[in-house]
Scaffold this active site. Structure first.
Site, mmCIF file in Angstrom:
data_model
loop_
_atom_site.group_PDB
_atom_site.id
_atom_site.type_symbol
_atom_site.label_atom_id
_atom_site.label_comp_id
_atom_site.label_asym_id
_atom_site.label_seq_id
_atom_site.Cartn_x
_atom_site.Cartn_y
_atom_site.Cartn_z
ATOM 1 N N HIS A 1 0.876 -1.182 0.000
ATOM 2 C CA HIS A 1 0.000 0.000 0.000
ATOM 3 C C HIS A 1 0.913 1.231 0.000
ATOM 4 O O HIS A 1 2.032 1.175 0.522
ATOM 5 C CB HIS A 1 -0.819 -0.061 1.292
ATOM 6 C CG HIS A 1 -1.909 0.953 1.422
ATOM 7 N ND1 HIS A 1 -1.671 2.257 1.811
ATOM 8 C CD2 HIS A 1 -3.237 0.851 1.252
ATOM 9 C CE1 HIS A 1 -2.823 2.903 1.875
ATOM 10 N NE2 HIS A 1 -3.791 2.088 1.535
ATOM 11 N N LYS B 1 -10.374 -0.650 10.747
ATOM 12 C CA LYS B 1 -10.561 -1.819 9.874
ATOM 13 C C LYS B 1 -10.930 -3.059 10.682
ATOM 14 O O LYS B 1 -11.089 -4.144 10.130
ATOM 15 C CB LYS B 1 -9.292 -2.070 9.058
ATOM 16 C CG LYS B 1 -9.003 -0.932 8.071
ATOM 17 C CD LYS B 1 -7.910 -1.300 7.125
ATOM 18 C CE LYS B 1 -7.293 -0.110 6.432
ATOM 19 N NZ LYS B 1 -8.008 0.285 5.225
ATOM 20 N N CYS C 1 -4.718 2.512 -3.567
ATOM 21 C CA CYS C 1 -3.430 2.979 -3.010
ATOM 22 C C CYS C 1 -2.315 1.969 -3.257
ATOM 23 O O CYS C 1 -1.418 1.794 -2.413
ATOM 24 C CB CYS C 1 -3.541 3.285 -1.513
ATOM 25 S SG CYS C 1 -4.642 4.629 -1.155
ATOM 26 N N GLN D 1 -4.747 -5.192 6.996
ATOM 27 C CA GLN D 1 -5.824 -6.074 6.521
ATOM 28 C C GLN D 1 -5.878 -7.393 7.295
ATOM 29 O O GLN D 1 -6.684 -8.265 6.956
ATOM 30 C CB GLN D 1 -5.630 -6.376 5.022
ATOM 31 C CG GLN D 1 -5.743 -5.170 4.120
ATOM 32 C CD GLN D 1 -7.140 -4.543 4.137
ATOM 33 O OE1 GLN D 1 -8.129 -5.167 4.512
ATOM 34 N NE2 GLN D 1 -7.216 -3.287 3.726
ATOM 35 N N ASP E 1 2.995 -4.622 7.901
ATOM 36 C CA ASP E 1 1.791 -3.810 7.776
ATOM 37 C C ASP E 1 0.604 -4.768 7.926
ATOM 38 O O ASP E 1 0.286 -5.536 7.023
ATOM 39 C CB ASP E 1 1.800 -3.136 6.394
ATOM 40 C CG ASP E 1 0.462 -2.493 6.038
ATOM 41 O OD1 ASP E 1 -0.509 -2.666 6.801
ATOM 42 O OD2 ASP E 1 0.397 -1.831 4.991
HETATM 43 N N1 PLP Z 1 -1.859 -0.850 4.541
HETATM 44 C C1 PLP Z 1 -2.823 -1.559 3.963
HETATM 45 C C2 PLP Z 1 -2.514 -2.939 3.452
HETATM 46 C C3 PLP Z 1 -4.106 -1.025 3.837
HETATM 47 O O1 PLP Z 1 -5.067 -1.734 3.250
HETATM 48 C C4 PLP Z 1 -4.352 0.285 4.336
HETATM 49 C C5 PLP Z 1 -5.667 0.918 4.172
HETATM 50 O O2 PLP Z 1 -6.404 0.621 3.264
HETATM 51 C C6 PLP Z 1 -3.314 0.972 4.950
HETATM 52 C C7 PLP Z 1 -2.079 0.375 5.035
HETATM 53 C C8 PLP Z 1 -3.499 2.339 5.509
HETATM 54 O O3 PLP Z 1 -4.343 2.296 6.622
HETATM 55 P P1 PLP Z 1 -4.854 3.653 7.297
HETATM 56 O O4 PLP Z 1 -5.450 4.463 6.189
HETATM 57 O O5 PLP Z 1 -5.864 3.192 8.294
HETATM 58 O O6 PLP Z 1 -3.687 4.315 7.921
#
Ligand code: PLP
Length: 406
Positions: free
Chosen positions: A122, A225, A364, A202, A199
């Protein structure tokens, strides 16, 4: 036996109509819906306990502080951290990764070092490392993704050289649904002395997560999430780094003593939490953990998996469909796809008219979309409050859309 319809009934938002049709919310990978238990916990805090934390000697402040710290302990237990102190509150995954890239990166990266990430990250696990590399003179490298949407593990082995100081990768890809072999990746990184950041945006709330079993140094995730509110998330930070990392932002709460010339800092997570924190958010995230645990994370994972397998089977009936990521085996509870008949944006705009909330775009993950030569995709993502009947309804809507666009 879990009474799943009863579980679904705990999400008031799902009971509405959108554009005259029953809402089908298939966008939980972007943000999950919130059960009454979370809404009520935050409501209770604001009605009865609202006060600043850690500072007051009065009753409301001590109630707020207790609830705020109890939530930290719950979150720590939920992800298998060794102590509650290893959980730093952040605004979400993005801020958690920026915190590590900002502080750890500034302190421990130097020219000639390599930061290794993957092609399936992401943007929030790419851009902070680009910035850290630019600031430090380190180089950023990517582990490629194979055509089936899994990481090229042979290339990963080759890329994990002595110059790699940090390896950052996601637990579950938000565009491919790929579940990465996080334990193995961390073990390999450790064997060459590299630090790891996972990260988990998900993963937490979808599958059981135990950061000690994973063996990572940092693990980032978001409250919103996993049935919690927006504006709150966490960074699991192994104790060793809590002590070695200097502060990030300065302000109240994170200090021991301040003179006009210099300051000394608290130890533990407080050092990284300057100012008034998102108290209601933390309490809401703690309530989300209680709620998920009341159903059982194993039960949630099994339900999610069954629903996702069903959706994968049904989606493949569609004419002209291309689904990104692994087509067989376990995957995260989402499917990103293109249809030959329509651009993802047109498709998602049309399905919205039928009350179906899909996400359209690059999610993203622009480098990944380029890798798969996709202009973007439509994405259906599921959670334990969704049903097979909703997937059947989605299929009718998508078949209608294909007829409409053809
Ligand atoms: N990493 C992954 C794999 C994501 O799916 C997301 C959000 O869609 C993020 C990071 C970023 O999360 P946040 O917007 O809650 O900081």
């Amino acid at each position: 036996m879990i009474d799943w319809p009863q579980v679904r009934a705990q999400f008031p938002i799902l009971q509405q109509q959108v554009n005259g049709k029953p809402l089908i919310y298939f966008d939980s990978a972007a943000t999950s819906q919130k059960p009454l238990a979370v809404i009520e916990a935050m409501d209770h805090y604001y009605r009865w306990d609202n006060a600043n934390v850690h500072r007051g000697l009065h009753e409301l402040s001590s109630r707020a502080t207790d609830a705020f710290e109890a939530a930290r302990a719950k979150i720590a237990r939920f992800v298998g951290a060794g102590t509650a102190d290893e959980i730093i509150y952040t605004r979400g995954t993005t801020e958690a990764i920026n915190l590590v890239a900002g502080i750890w990166g500034a302190h421990f990266l130097k020219p000639g070092d390599v930061v290794l990430i993957t092609e399936m990250e992401h943007h929030s696990n790419i851009v902070p490392w680009q910035l850290a590399a630019q600031r430090s003179g380190a180089t950023l490298k990517f582990v490629p993704v194979l055509d089936d949407g899994t990481l090229d593990l042979v290339a990963a082995d080759e890329l994990l050289t002595a110059e790699v100081k940090l390896f950052a990768f996601n637990h579950i890809s938000n565009s491919l649904g790929t579940i990465n072999p996080v334990v193995d990746l961390c073990r390999k990184a450790r064997s060459i002395g590299a630090v790891t950041l996972v990260d988990g945006a998900q993963a937490v709330g979808h599958v059981p997560v135990n950061v000690q079993d994973i063996g990572c140094d940092f693990y980032a995730f978001s409250g919103h999430k996993m049935c919690g509110p927006t504006g709150i998330g966490a960074l699991y930070c192994r104790t060793q780094w809590l002590e070695k990392m200097p502060p990030w932002q300065g302000g109240g709460e994170m200090i021991l003593h301040v003179s006009m010339e210099r300051s000394t800092y608290k130890s533990g997570p407080a050092r990284f939490e300057p100012g008034t924190p998102p108290i209601a958010g933390a309490i809401g995230m703690g309530a989300a953990v209680d709620y998920l645990e009341s159903i059982g994370i194993e039960n949630i994972a099994a339900y999610d998996d069954e629903l996702t397998q069903y959706a994968m089977g049904r989606l493949q009936e569609l004419e002209g469909i291309r689904i990104l990521g692994p087509l067989t085996g376990k995957r995260g509870s989402l499917a990103a796809f293109t249809l030959a008949a329509a651009h993802p944006h047109d498709l998602v705009t049309l399905t919205n008219e039928q009350g179906l909330a899909l996400r359209g775009g690059h999610h993203c993950t622009q480098p990944l979309m380029r890798r798969f030569k996709a202009p973007g995709t439509a994405r259906a993502s599921f959670y334990f409050y969704n049903t097979r009947a909703e997937i059947d309804a989605m299929m009718d809507i998508l078949n209608d859309a294909i007829r409409f666009f053809s």
